[in-house]
Scaffold this motif. Structure first.
Motif, PDB file in Angstrom:
ATOM      1  N   THR A 111       0.482  -1.059   0.012  1.00 26.03           N
ATOM      2  CA  THR A 111      -0.027   0.003   0.024  1.00 26.03           C
ATOM      3  C   THR A 111       1.288   1.327   0.473  1.00 26.03           C
ATOM      4  O   THR A 111       2.554   1.244   0.625  1.00 26.03           O
ATOM      5  N   ASP A 112       0.367   2.481  -0.231  1.00 20.43           N
ATOM      6  CA  ASP A 112       0.861   3.817   0.025  1.00 20.43           C
ATOM      7  C   ASP A 112       0.105   4.149   0.832  1.00 20.43           C
ATOM      8  O   ASP A 112      -0.492   4.841   0.562  1.00 20.43           O
ATOM      9  N   SER A 115      -2.284   7.225   0.298  1.00 21.12           N
ATOM     10  CA  SER A 115      -3.319   6.981  -0.285  1.00 21.12           C
ATOM     11  C   SER A 115      -3.923   5.589   0.186  1.00 21.12           C
ATOM     12  O   SER A 115      -4.499   5.607   1.657  1.00 21.12           O
ATOM     13  N   THR A 116      -3.747   4.845   0.342  1.00 19.79           N
ATOM     14  CA  THR A 116      -4.077   2.985   0.165  1.00 19.79           C
ATOM     15  C   THR A 116      -4.340   2.822   1.493  1.00 19.79           C
ATOM     16  O   THR A 116      -4.746   1.926   2.478  1.00 19.79           O
ATOM     17  N   TYR A 119      -6.307   5.154   3.724  1.00 19.94           N
ATOM     18  CA  TYR A 119      -7.904   4.068   3.373  1.00 19.94           C
ATOM     19  C   TYR A 119      -7.585   2.925   4.505  1.00 19.94           C
ATOM     20  O   TYR A 119      -8.651   3.069   4.697  1.00 19.94           O
TER      21      TYR A 119
END
Length: 333
Positions: A111-112, A115-116, A119
């Motif tokens: 994941t980043d 962002s993700t 989230y």
């Protein structure tokens, strides 16, 4: 008739209140640095979450769902988060700690931050609250990285199959160098945005390892010279995962931080000198070596707590200053 029914209802409520389970569960979701580990064959690797029950009394139940190699993404996609939600009851807590594997390149884990990753962390917080639970976000604990340039590491799980001679042969400096980047920042950002409890586990463990220094910090981890530890005859240089000693040092440190952030939990905080548990949550699996260690201690009093099971009562010297506390239904044979 209505009055009779009312009296019956009140009686039922009182009976229910008297038998109600008075424990609160702290669920834990995360990766190998937190996870429960196999103790077969005398294995010494432990996650700090495995040791956490030692630092809370029996009003708190630690339910550790952390698993080796998982990221926030894979933990959700494998259905592990759904299982936690199914067990959660109002008033329970969830400690959320990811990052080590979110930064790895594999698509099923990566994941980043910003962002993700954010989230997924927000999803854990939101859905915990929707089920009446109380989320506690943590950022990832540090790796023991005193290298000026961090060695390439695409999978911390590979460290378990490496021997001492397979370890990185780079020269170490005096300063601990971060390997997590923005993955240690994102949980704080999400916590601030969502008004969520937050524990800066990264800073706490950084200060711990830096304070211990290059050599002493090795004791926190699965770092053994060949021929020293019977369960690791070829030795090991694992700067990510914790030894029994390291897991307990970190668990005690983070238990204090949790209670500082969530003061209501401080009344359940406990801190025996030695914990014995046959499932590997303590310092020792059996009582005999724990008693031997206590008797050799220079402390005025050494407290041993036993988590569950039946035990042979030890024969202590009349003037010994060893106190034994039975927990989780532990009893003498």
């Amino acid at each position: 008739m209505k009055r009779v029914i009312s009296f019956v209802a009140i009686a039922l409520l009182l009976l229910t209140a008297g038998t109600k389970d008075k424990t609160t569960t702290i669920f834990m979701i995360g990766d190998s640095t937190m996870a429960n580990k196999s103790i077969s064959g005398g294995k010494l690797e432990r996650g700090w979450g495995m040791a956490l029950q030692s630092y809370f009394d029996d009003h708190i139940v630690i339910d550790n769902h952390a698993v080796n190699g998982r990221s926030s993404l894979s933990f959700i996609n494998e259905g592990r988060w759904d299982k936690v939600l199914q067990k959660m009851k109002p008033g329970d807590y969830v400690i959320i700690q990811f990052g080590h594997n979110d930064e790895k390149p594999k698509e099923d884990r990566h994941t980043d931050p910003g962002s993700t990753f954010d989230y997924n962390l927000a999803k854990f917080v939101r859905e915990t609250r929707e089920h009446g639970g109380i989320p506690i976000l943590m950022n990832c604990v540090v790796r023991r990285n005193f290298f000026v340039n961090a060695p390439e590491n695409d999978d911390d799980e590979k460290l378990r199959t490496q021997t001492f001679k397979d370890g990185v042969k780079m020269v170490e400096g005096d300063s601990l160098i971060d390997t997590h980047g923005l993955y240690r920042v994102a949980p704080r950002d999400v916590a601030k945005r969502m008004n969520c409890f937050f524990v800066d586990a990264n800073k706490l463990t950084h200060d711990l390892e830096q304070g211990l220094g290059v050599e002493e910090s090795k004791k926190l981890h699965m770092w053994f010279l060949p021929g020293v530890e019977p369960s690791e005859p070829k030795g090991k240089q694992d700067n990510t995962h914790y030894s029994v000693y390291g897991a307990h040092v970190v668990a005690r440190l983070l238990a204090d931080a949790i209670c500082e952030e969530v003061p209501i939990l401080s009344k359940y905080r406990t801190d025996a000198d030695i914990t014995v548990d046959r499932n590997g949550r303590g310092h020792y699996l059996e009582l005999e070596p724990a008693v031997a260690a206590a008797l050799s201690s220079s402390k005025a009093e050494t407290v041993i707590q036993i988590l569950g099971g039946e035990w042979n009562r030890p024969q202590l010297p009349k003037k010994s200053k060893v106190k034994i506390v039975l927990r989780e239904g532990a009893r003498w044979k």
